[in-house]
Design a protein around this motif. Structure first.
Motif, short mmCIF file in Angstrom:
data_model
loop_
_atom_site.label_atom_id
_atom_site.label_comp_id
_atom_site.label_asym_id
_atom_site.label_seq_id
_atom_site.Cartn_x
_atom_site.Cartn_y
_atom_site.Cartn_z
N ARG A 92 -8.39 1.38 -4.53
CA ARG A 92 -7.49 2.11 -5.60
C ARG A 92 -5.83 1.51 -5.53
NH1 ARG A 92 -4.14 6.27 -7.42
NH2 ARG A 92 -3.43 6.48 -5.49
N VAL A 93 -5.45 1.15 -4.29
CA VAL A 93 -4.26 0.61 -4.37
C VAL A 93 -4.13 -0.83 -5.09
CG1 VAL A 93 -2.61 -0.56 -2.60
CG2 VAL A 93 -3.59 1.84 -2.44
N SER A 94 -5.37 -1.50 -5.22
CA SER A 94 -5.34 -2.71 -5.71
C SER A 94 -5.17 -2.83 -7.21
CB SER A 94 -6.77 -3.73 -5.39
OG SER A 94 -7.82 -3.08 -6.27
N PHE A 95 -5.38 -1.63 -7.69
CA PHE A 95 -4.95 -1.50 -9.39
C PHE A 95 -3.33 -1.56 -9.39
CE2 PHE A 95 -9.50 0.35 -9.48
CZ PHE A 95 -9.69 -0.37 -10.27
N GLU A 96 -2.65 -0.86 -8.36
CA GLU A 96 -1.38 -0.88 -8.70
C GLU A 96 -0.72 -2.29 -8.23
OE1 GLU A 96 -0.43 2.93 -6.40
OE2 GLU A 96 -2.00 3.94 -7.62
N ALA A 98 -2.17 -5.45 -7.90
CA ALA A 98 -3.20 -6.52 -8.15
C ALA A 98 -2.88 -7.78 -7.76
CB ALA A 98 -3.47 -6.26 -9.65
N GLU A 99 -1.42 -8.11 -8.03
CA GLU A 99 -1.16 -9.76 -7.78
C GLU A 99 -1.04 -9.85 -6.17
OE1 GLU A 99 2.71 -10.39 -9.66
OE2 GLU A 99 3.01 -12.29 -8.09
N TYR A 100 -0.60 -8.94 -5.52
CA TYR A 100 -0.17 -8.65 -4.22
C TYR A 100 -1.71 -8.96 -3.52
CZ TYR A 100 0.33 -7.57 0.63
OH TYR A 100 0.18 -7.72 1.97
N THR A 101 -2.52 -8.31 -3.98
CA THR A 101 -3.90 -8.22 -3.27
C THR A 101 -4.67 -9.37 -3.76
OG1 THR A 101 -4.13 -5.76 -3.97
CG2 THR A 101 -6.14 -6.82 -3.70
N PRO A 156 -9.29 -5.25 -9.02
CA PRO A 156 -8.55 -6.63 -8.80
C PRO A 156 -8.80 -6.80 -7.12
CG PRO A 156 -7.16 -4.96 -9.82
CD PRO A 156 -8.24 -4.11 -9.48
N TYR A 157 -9.14 -5.79 -6.18
CA TYR A 157 -9.83 -5.93 -4.93
C TYR A 157 -11.01 -6.84 -4.98
CZ TYR A 157 -12.07 -5.02 -0.55
OH TYR A 157 -12.84 -5.44 0.69
#
Ligand code: NAP
Ligand code: F7E
Length: 348
Positions: A92-96, A98-101, A156-157
């Motif tokens: 879920r954090v990857s939706f917020e 995305a670029e960092y993930t 995104p993850y």
């Protein structure tokens, strides 16, 4: 004596893998990130004073964002086996983020592969690399999922893990390197991060049981996952690297349960009626959900001789027991006037 290098050693899997390899007599080197607070709790029980000559665990600062450092570490440590477990691993954090993930999970894996390629080219060894892939890569493709199942990532993850998977395949085929992609289904333990659903549940049940919390807010209770125990899954990682030829493997129990079923089993074992404490909060829903994962690990069973040894019921009991004990310790500290961290931090 073999030498292993683990990225992500401070995570759940990193700690079990380090333990497993130490028991096998390995020298284990781990990459840790610099943090303003301690991030080595899961390793405390196997940590040895750097001055002790018999120690088998060695920690080095590094980051998957820093390619030069990864090269430097490979040259310095000269590992026989490299395990890439580092990731921003929260779906879920990857939706917020995305670029960092993508930078850590996809490009980070590429940075490590590139450093590994150069190291393998001149080390005189034939080093092996394990890439931590995920059942999230299957995403929306219906179960059962095996190595032949097409990927349909839903976050995104998951997209980043698919990229890392194909980087691994390409480096294997293009450069003749020994690289294995593990496609691991969810695996949990008492050391699981507290924002993943199983641990969020057992952590809350422990505190509810002792009267330190009343409500637990969750998202989609109907999602189904194939949950195993992390200790079983790190053994599969190692087995992949002990083969003569590199390949990709699904690792799963073959059984799937919903979040609701997990709650039922864990709540029952804790002696609680979970329906009185759980509320659904849409903030924990995902923009695109993965509804149903159930793995087919026949290939791992046939070629690696791998099968899980810890049942779902044993996993749930171990997690509830661990978190009841943690809640008791918290309660003792609170009564003695000490501060304990707020569980509000478990916001994902
Ligand atoms: P985890 O507990 O979240 O641990 C992730 C590790 O990666 C931590 O050690 C973390 O360090 C480190 N890390 C994060 N960003 C980094 C960076 N930029 N550079 C270096 N290290 C970094 O994950 P896990 O459950 O052990 O999973 C291990 C791996 O398997 C991950 O790649 C995950 O995506 C994958 N996976 C997990 C599961 C599962 O069910 N557990 C299933 C399939 C695949 P800090 O401690 O400093 O945060
Ligand atoms: O969610 C639902 C949520 O965050 C499981 C990572 O290790 O495994 C993990 O990813 C399910 C999802 O794990 C809450 O919507 C309901 O359907 O525990 P999770 P995950 O997303 O399956 C894979 C294999 C990885 O590779 C990942 O790195 O539970 N759910 N309510 C909730 N999930 C969370 N986190 N929090 C809730 O409140």
């Amino acid at each position: 004596m073999k030498t292993a290098l683990i990225s992500g050693i401070t995570g759940q899997d990193g700690s079990y893998l380090a333990e497993f390899l130490i028991q096998k007599g390995y020298q284990v080197h781990g990459i840790i990130r610099r943090s303003s607070s301690f991030n080595t709790d899961r390793l405390d029980h196997i940590y040895a004073d750097p001055h002790a000559s018999s120690r088998q665990l060695h920690l080095h600062y590094g980051d998957l964002a820093n390619a030069a450092r990864l090269s430097q570490l490979l040259e310095q440590i000269q590992p026989d086996e490299v395990y890439n477990l580092a990731a921003q691993s929260h779906v879920r954090v990857s939706f917020e983020q995305a670029e960092y993930t993508a930078d850590v999970v996809a490009t980070g894996a590429l940075r490590l592969l590139e450093a590994f390629r150069q190291y393998a080219g001149h080390s005189g060894k034939s080093p092996k690399l394990y890439q931590a892939g995920s059942s999230e890569m299957f995403g929306a493709t219906p179960p059962p999922q095996s190595e032949a199942t097409p990927f349909y990532p839903r976050s995104p993850y998951a997209v980043s893990k698919v990229a890392a998977h194909w980087y691994g395949v390409n480096f294997r085929e293009a450069h003749g390197l020994f690289i294995c992609n593990g496609i691991l289904f969810n695996h949990e333990s008492p050391r699981r991060g507290e924002t993943f659903v199983t641990r969020k549940i057992t952590r809350a049940l422990g505190r509810i049981k002792l009267g330190m919390q009343d409500k637990l807010y969750l998202g989609n209770l109907d999602a189904r996952r194939d949950w195993g125990h992390a200790a079983d899954y790190v053994r599969a990682m190692w087995l992949m690297l002990q083969q003569d030829t590199p390949d990709d493997y699904v690792v799963a129990t073959g059984q799937s349960y919903s979040v609701r079923e997990f709650l039922h089993l864990a709540g029952g074992y804790a002696g609680l009626d979970w329906t009185r404490h759980v509320e659904v909060d849409p903030r924990y829903f995902r923009p695109t959900e993965v509804d149903y994962l159930q793995g087919d690990a026949a290939k791992a069973r046939r070629i690696l001789g791998w099968a899980p040894e810890i049942s779902f019921e044993e996993l749930v009991r171990a997690m509830v027991d661990g978190d009841l004990e943690l809640a008791r310790q918290e309660q003792t500290l609170l009564r003695a006037g000490h501060l304990v961290p707020s569980r509000g931090a478990a916001h994902a």
